[in-house]
Design a protein around this motif. Sequence first.
Motif, PDB file in Angstrom:
ATOM      1  N   PHE A  82       0.801  -1.163   0.013  1.00  0.00           N
ATOM      2  CA  PHE A  82      -0.043  -0.170  -0.100  1.00  0.00           C
ATOM      3  C   PHE A  82       1.080   1.260  -0.036  1.00  0.00           C
ATOM      4  CE2 PHE A  82      -2.380   3.021   3.102  1.00  0.00           C
ATOM      5  CZ  PHE A  82      -3.134   3.630   1.889  1.00  0.00           C
ATOM      6  N   HIS A 178       5.133  -5.366  -5.318  1.00  0.00           N
ATOM      7  CA  HIS A 178       3.650  -5.742  -5.630  1.00  0.00           C
ATOM      8  C   HIS A 178       3.922  -7.196  -5.919  1.00  0.00           C
ATOM      9  CE1 HIS A 178       2.386  -2.050  -4.733  1.00  0.00           C
ATOM     10  NE2 HIS A 178       2.327  -1.356  -5.717  1.00  0.00           N
ATOM     11  N   LEU A 182       2.176 -10.368  -3.873  1.00  0.00           N
ATOM     12  CA  LEU A 182       1.519 -11.142  -4.747  1.00  0.00           C
ATOM     13  C   LEU A 182       1.914 -12.513  -4.537  1.00  0.00           C
ATOM     14  CD1 LEU A 182      -0.836 -11.598  -6.822  1.00  0.00           C
ATOM     15  CD2 LEU A 182       0.637 -11.391  -8.604  1.00  0.00           C
ATOM     16  N   VAL A 185       0.792 -13.749  -0.817  1.00  0.00           N
ATOM     17  CA  VAL A 185      -0.570 -13.960  -0.633  1.00  0.00           C
ATOM     18  C   VAL A 185      -0.980 -15.142  -1.321  1.00  0.00           C
ATOM     19  CG1 VAL A 185      -1.219 -11.442  -0.455  1.00  0.00           C
ATOM     20  CG2 VAL A 185      -1.740 -12.778  -2.428  1.00  0.00           C
TER      21      VAL A 185
ATOM     22  N   PRO B   8      -9.641   4.155  -4.191  1.00  0.00           N
ATOM     23  CA  PRO B   8      -9.421   2.661  -4.409  1.00  0.00           C
ATOM     24  C   PRO B   8      -8.120   2.132  -3.643  1.00  0.00           C
ATOM     25  CG  PRO B   8      -9.093   4.128  -6.409  1.00  0.00           C
ATOM     26  CD  PRO B   8      -9.720   4.978  -5.161  1.00  0.00           C
ATOM     27  N   LEU B   9      -7.091   2.839  -3.637  1.00  0.00           N
ATOM     28  CA  LEU B   9      -6.077   2.182  -2.892  1.00  0.00           C
ATOM     29  C   LEU B   9      -6.204   1.592  -1.410  1.00  0.00           C
ATOM     30  CD1 LEU B   9      -2.819   4.056  -4.027  1.00  0.00           C
ATOM     31  CD2 LEU B   9      -3.424   1.436  -4.379  1.00  0.00           C
ATOM     32  N   ILE B  10      -7.037   2.554  -0.760  1.00  0.00           N
ATOM     33  CA  ILE B  10      -7.183   2.335   0.766  1.00  0.00           C
ATOM     34  C   ILE B  10      -8.287   1.367   0.892  1.00  0.00           C
ATOM     35  CG2 ILE B  10      -8.270   3.492   2.962  1.00  0.00           C
ATOM     36  CD1 ILE B  10      -6.933   6.132   1.975  1.00  0.00           C
ATOM     37  N   TRP B  13      -6.526  -1.940   0.251  1.00  0.00           N
ATOM     38  CA  TRP B  13      -5.570  -2.272   1.477  1.00  0.00           C
ATOM     39  C   TRP B  13      -6.643  -2.927   2.363  1.00  0.00           C
ATOM     40  CZ3 TRP B  13      -5.056   0.923   6.070  1.00  0.00           C
ATOM     41  CH2 TRP B  13      -3.999   0.464   6.943  1.00  0.00           C
ATOM     42  N   LEU B  16      -7.672  -6.296   1.516  1.00  0.00           N
ATOM     43  CA  LEU B  16      -6.569  -7.290   1.812  1.00  0.00           C
ATOM     44  C   LEU B  16      -6.369  -7.661   3.143  1.00  0.00           C
ATOM     45  CD1 LEU B  16      -3.941  -5.839  -0.690  1.00  0.00           C
ATOM     46  CD2 LEU B  16      -5.245  -8.135  -0.899  1.00  0.00           C
ATOM     47  N   LEU B  17      -6.334  -6.679   3.973  1.00  0.00           N
ATOM     48  CA  LEU B  17      -6.394  -7.064   5.540  1.00  0.00           C
ATOM     49  C   LEU B  17      -7.435  -7.768   5.975  1.00  0.00           C
ATOM     50  CD1 LEU B  17      -5.342  -3.520   7.223  1.00  0.00           C
ATOM     51  CD2 LEU B  17      -3.768  -5.431   6.419  1.00  0.00           C
ATOM     52  N   SER B  20      -7.267 -11.445   4.408  1.00  0.00           N
ATOM     53  CA  SER B  20      -6.196 -12.165   5.428  1.00  0.00           C
ATOM     54  C   SER B  20      -6.668 -12.555   6.741  1.00  0.00           C
ATOM     55  CB  SER B  20      -4.884 -11.175   5.632  1.00  0.00           C
ATOM     56  OG  SER B  20      -4.573 -10.706   4.139  1.00  0.00           O
ATOM     57  N   SER B  23      -8.988 -15.598   6.415  1.00  0.00           N
ATOM     58  CA  SER B  23      -8.268 -16.802   5.991  1.00  0.00           C
ATOM     59  C   SER B  23      -7.467 -17.203   7.324  1.00  0.00           C
ATOM     60  CB  SER B  23      -6.744 -16.486   5.121  1.00  0.00           C
ATOM     61  OG  SER B  23      -7.417 -15.982   4.034  1.00  0.00           O
ATOM     62  N   ALA B  51      -7.420 -16.740  -1.067  1.00  0.00           N
ATOM     63  CA  ALA B  51      -6.284 -16.273  -1.814  1.00  0.00           C
ATOM     64  C   ALA B  51      -6.369 -15.695  -2.906  1.00  0.00           C
ATOM     65  CB  ALA B  51      -4.926 -17.495  -1.547  1.00  0.00           C
ATOM     66  N   TRP B  52      -7.202 -16.434  -3.848  1.00  0.00           N
ATOM     67  CA  TRP B  52      -7.376 -16.107  -5.316  1.00  0.00           C
ATOM     68  C   TRP B  52      -7.850 -14.697  -5.188  1.00  0.00           C
ATOM     69  CZ3 TRP B  52     -12.600 -15.248  -7.046  1.00  0.00           C
ATOM     70  CH2 TRP B  52     -12.496 -15.060  -8.457  1.00  0.00           C
ATOM     71  N   LYS B  54      -7.486 -12.060  -2.890  1.00  0.00           N
ATOM     72  CA  LYS B  54      -6.350 -11.158  -2.603  1.00  0.00           C
ATOM     73  C   LYS B  54      -5.510 -11.262  -3.641  1.00  0.00           C
ATOM     74  CE  LYS B  54      -5.321 -13.639   1.258  1.00  0.00           C
ATOM     75  NZ  LYS B  54      -4.413 -13.998   2.496  1.00  0.00           N
ATOM     76  N   ALA B  55      -5.286 -11.966  -4.502  1.00  0.00           N
ATOM     77  CA  ALA B  55      -4.373 -11.938  -5.633  1.00  0.00           C
ATOM     78  C   ALA B  55      -4.676 -10.969  -6.642  1.00  0.00           C
ATOM     79  CB  ALA B  55      -3.936 -13.290  -6.201  1.00  0.00           C
ATOM     80  N   ILE B  58      -4.620  -7.262  -5.712  1.00  0.00           N
ATOM     81  CA  ILE B  58      -3.317  -6.500  -5.832  1.00  0.00           C
ATOM     82  C   ILE B  58      -3.045  -6.263  -7.363  1.00  0.00           C
ATOM     83  CG2 ILE B  58      -0.702  -7.463  -5.817  1.00  0.00           C
ATOM     84  CD1 ILE B  58      -1.256  -8.957  -3.067  1.00  0.00           C
ATOM     85  N   LEU B  59      -3.740  -7.438  -8.209  1.00  0.00           N
ATOM     86  CA  LEU B  59      -3.384  -7.043  -9.730  1.00  0.00           C
ATOM     87  C   LEU B  59      -4.265  -5.944 -10.087  1.00  0.00           C
ATOM     88  CD1 LEU B  59      -3.734 -10.923 -11.043  1.00  0.00           C
ATOM     89  CD2 LEU B  59      -1.653  -9.429 -11.244  1.00  0.00           C
ATOM     90  N   TYR B  62      -3.210  -2.412  -6.617  1.00  0.00           N
ATOM     91  CA  TYR B  62      -1.677  -2.284  -6.655  1.00  0.00           C
ATOM     92  C   TYR B  62      -0.852  -2.074  -7.919  1.00  0.00           C
ATOM     93  CZ  TYR B  62      -1.972  -2.892  -1.384  1.00  0.00           C
ATOM     94  OH  TYR B  62      -2.180  -2.743  -0.108  1.00  0.00           O
TER      95      TYR B  62
END
Lengths: 195, 93
Positions: A82, A178, A182, A185, B8-10, B13, B16-17, B20, B23, B51-52, B54-55, B58-59, B62
């Motif tokens: 982030f 990143h 990736l 995760v 969108p970035l926040i 994040w 993702l938290l 996780s 999980s 996990a899928w 989260k990936a 990121i794609l 991020y």
Amino acid sequence: MSDTELQPPAPAAYEPPSVLDELPGDLMMWVLIVSELLVFGAGLAAFLGVRITDPLGFAEAQDALHRTAAGINTVVLVTSGFFAALAVRMAEHGRKAATRGWLAAASALGIVFLVIKVMEYAEKASHGIGVETNSFFTFYYLLTGFHAAHVVAGIVILGLVSIRCTPRTVEVGAAFWHMVDLVWVLLFPVIYLLR
Amino acid sequence: MARALHDPLIRAWAWLLALSGISTALAVAVSKGLLSGAGVTIGGAAILILAWAKANVILSRYLGLAQAPFWHRGFRITLGLYAALLLGLYLIG
């Protein structure tokens, strides 16, 4: 001199934008990202493939792992990603000091990740657990060790791009970071969580 | 706070938290015996699906593929097939 030689050159034919132009960042960084994902992807698939031959042994070995520490490391790494994304945003706005600040924050969390990882390895070593203990730990050390090496490389790259701080270099450096995020995760649930 | 959640970035994040955390909670539930039998397998499958997810976050956020629909679709399909492979190997085991 003929008439044809006096004519001005024909304008270049219009070329529609390629889909490659759509790709954010540098193409070579994407080639690297895809190749790294293939390597780690093959490793994780092999891990689950070998697990089929000894599910109980893998579950027993997994109990020796520190899930909470790995969970904390997940929070650390996604937060670091982030920060790297914020650095890219600041670089696009021409704010060099803020860019360097977010890159430093991302790198600092990368170091926290490595410290937790070293503590995890030291704990395993104190229990006599090594690469050759069993198949589970061979994969564990190879995959997490290779990933940790990428974290080290990522910290160096973030340091280098903060010295030569342009929107393009910061975007490329953050993309590598990143990719490291990736991979984690995907690696974290497969190795630490799946029973 | 409300403005920050529109970023969108926040949001990425925070997702993702949250993913996780879910999980890890599922894995702890399995290891403490709160899930048993088919519950363990369902929990494992859920962990892989998370996990899928989260990936994908990121794609798209991020790495910025949300702004490149062609590549985003390609990566999502490939990642989906790979996640299906991992899920298959997990279920066989």
